[in-house]
Design a protein around this motif. Sequence first.
Motif, PDB file in Angstrom:
ATOM      1  N   ASP A  87      49.804  63.398  78.554  1.00 42.14           N
ATOM      2  CA  ASP A  87      49.623  64.124  77.786  1.00 42.14           C
ATOM      3  C   ASP A  87      48.971  64.926  78.329  1.00 42.14           C
ATOM      4  N   PHE A  88      48.788  65.657  79.771  1.00 39.52           N
ATOM      5  CA  PHE A  88      48.049  66.490  80.143  1.00 39.52           C
ATOM      6  C   PHE A  88      48.212  66.572  81.514  1.00 39.52           C
ATOM      7  N   ILE A  89      48.121  67.424  81.677  1.00 36.99           N
ATOM      8  CA  ILE A  89      47.963  67.725  83.823  1.00 36.99           C
ATOM      9  C   ILE A  89      46.566  68.072  84.475  1.00 36.99           C
ATOM     10  N   VAL A  90      45.851  67.733  85.344  1.00 38.56           N
ATOM     11  CA  VAL A  90      45.049  68.562  86.162  1.00 38.56           C
ATOM     12  C   VAL A  90      45.874  69.138  87.026  1.00 38.56           C
ATOM     13  N   PRO A  91      45.157  70.425  86.966  1.00 33.35           N
ATOM     14  CA  PRO A  91      45.455  71.332  88.448  1.00 33.35           C
ATOM     15  C   PRO A  91      44.641  70.808  89.487  1.00 33.35           C
ATOM     16  N   ALA A  92      45.967  70.939  90.933  1.00 31.92           N
ATOM     17  CA  ALA A  92      44.435  70.859  92.002  1.00 31.92           C
ATOM     18  C   ALA A  92      43.261  72.044  92.044  1.00 31.92           C
ATOM     19  N   ILE A  93      42.098  71.691  92.457  1.00 35.88           N
ATOM     20  CA  ILE A  93      41.512  72.998  92.217  1.00 35.88           C
ATOM     21  C   ILE A  93      40.133  72.228  93.541  1.00 35.88           C
ATOM     22  N   ARG A  96      35.077  76.718  95.474  1.00 36.98           N
ATOM     23  CA  ARG A  96      33.761  77.191  95.563  1.00 36.98           C
ATOM     24  C   ARG A  96      32.920  78.149  95.140  1.00 36.98           C
ATOM     25  N   ALA A  97      32.369  77.458  93.922  1.00 37.26           N
ATOM     26  CA  ALA A  97      31.911  78.228  92.716  1.00 37.26           C
ATOM     27  C   ALA A  97      30.544  78.863  93.620  1.00 37.26           C
ATOM     28  N   PRO A  98      30.911  80.363  92.444  1.00 32.18           N
ATOM     29  CA  PRO A  98      31.321  80.507  91.255  1.00 32.18           C
ATOM     30  C   PRO A  98      33.080  80.502  91.521  1.00 32.18           C
ATOM     31  N   VAL A  99      32.949  80.536  92.495  1.00 31.00           N
ATOM     32  CA  VAL A  99      34.637  80.615  92.809  1.00 31.00           C
ATOM     33  C   VAL A  99      35.643  79.643  92.458  1.00 31.00           C
ATOM     34  N   MET A 100      36.507  79.351  91.833  1.00 27.72           N
ATOM     35  CA  MET A 100      37.709  78.556  91.099  1.00 27.72           C
ATOM     36  C   MET A 100      39.728  78.873  91.553  1.00 27.72           C
ATOM     37  N   VAL A 101      39.668  78.549  92.313  1.00 34.66           N
ATOM     38  CA  VAL A 101      40.945  77.852  92.787  1.00 34.66           C
ATOM     39  C   VAL A 101      41.876  76.895  91.710  1.00 34.66           C
ATOM     40  N   THR A 102      42.680  77.088  91.328  1.00 39.79           N
ATOM     41  CA  THR A 102      43.253  76.349  90.769  1.00 39.79           C
ATOM     42  C   THR A 102      45.122  75.981  90.861  1.00 39.79           C
ATOM     43  N   ILE A 103      45.488  75.577  91.719  1.00 39.88           N
ATOM     44  CA  ILE A 103      47.059  75.509  92.230  1.00 39.88           C
ATOM     45  C   ILE A 103      47.228  74.532  90.763  1.00 39.88           C
ATOM     46  N   SER A 104      49.064  74.361  90.285  1.00 35.93           N
ATOM     47  CA  SER A 104      49.676  74.261  89.618  1.00 35.93           C
ATOM     48  C   SER A 104      50.178  73.706  90.190  1.00 35.93           C
ATOM     49  N   THR A 105      51.592  72.695  90.253  1.00 35.18           N
ATOM     50  CA  THR A 105      52.853  72.597  89.981  1.00 35.18           C
ATOM     51  C   THR A 105      53.883  72.192  88.536  1.00 35.18           C
ATOM     52  N   GLY A 107      53.020  69.649  87.057  1.00 39.86           N
ATOM     53  CA  GLY A 107      53.061  68.538  87.401  1.00 39.86           C
ATOM     54  C   GLY A 107      54.419  68.303  87.634  1.00 39.86           C
ATOM     55  N   CYS A 108      55.566  68.696  88.587  1.00 45.27           N
ATOM     56  CA  CYS A 108      56.678  68.387  88.998  1.00 45.27           C
ATOM     57  C   CYS A 108      56.227  67.852  90.384  1.00 45.27           C
ATOM     58  N   ALA A 109      54.882  68.498  91.026  1.00 47.89           N
ATOM     59  CA  ALA A 109      55.113  67.835  92.697  1.00 47.89           C
ATOM     60  C   ALA A 109      53.011  67.489  92.832  1.00 47.89           C
ATOM     61  N   PRO A 110      52.258  67.019  91.849  1.00 51.98           N
ATOM     62  CA  PRO A 110      51.258  66.906  92.064  1.00 51.98           C
ATOM     63  C   PRO A 110      50.770  66.861  93.223  1.00 51.98           C
ATOM     64  N   ALA A 111      51.640  66.316  94.428  1.00 53.94           N
ATOM     65  CA  ALA A 111      50.855  65.696  96.518  1.00 53.94           C
ATOM     66  C   ALA A 111      51.414  67.289  96.675  1.00 53.94           C
ATOM     67  N   LEU A 112      52.150  68.222  95.982  1.00 56.11           N
ATOM     68  CA  LEU A 112      52.636  69.291  96.759  1.00 56.11           C
ATOM     69  C   LEU A 112      51.429  70.231  96.302  1.00 56.11           C
ATOM     70  N   ALA A 113      51.120  70.366  94.747  1.00 54.18           N
ATOM     71  CA  ALA A 113      49.781  71.076  94.823  1.00 54.18           C
ATOM     72  C   ALA A 113      48.264  70.600  95.884  1.00 54.18           C
ATOM     73  N   ARG A 114      48.524  69.374  95.717  1.00 53.96           N
ATOM     74  CA  ARG A 114      47.599  69.039  96.219  1.00 53.96           C
ATOM     75  C   ARG A 114      47.435  69.352  98.159  1.00 53.96           C
TER      76      ARG A 114
END
Length: 165
Positions: A87-93, A96-105, A107-114
Amino acid sequence: AAGKLRLLLRSQADITVIAPELCTDIATMVDTGAIRWEAAPFVDTMLNGAVMIFDAADDMHLTRRVKVAAKRRNILLNVVDKTEHCDFIVPAILDRAPVMVTISTGGCAPALARIIRQRLETTLPASMSQLASLARSARRRVAAHLPDNVARQRFWTHFFQNGLQ
């Protein structure tokens, strides 16, 4: 599952893991009281009161049962690495708190985001955390000494470019 749990713990969420066995990382979270563990086999009523569910069991028979129970209760479901059931996707995160970088595809390629996250982890130093915290504590003093926006932007650009080398 352990990675998702670590992120959820930062949100102060009330977390219960339903699983017959636990890996060492998750067992440690249970031992420290950070999460609860329900070792019994899954039954629909275990979802009562839940707001969202993460299914990391990699068992399609169980996933179908969880999905039906979640839909019946209007609870959002994320089935790890199976976007067609989410129902929802979670990006790869990258944290480096407080710096946060999220990577999302999307939902089409979670392994690529990882993989992208893993590559960024080797590029962006862990010290970025301390650099960002130092900048947070210095912002007011820098603004007081450099009231001009352009001068402040130059200062911070120089500060971060030198600090990340």
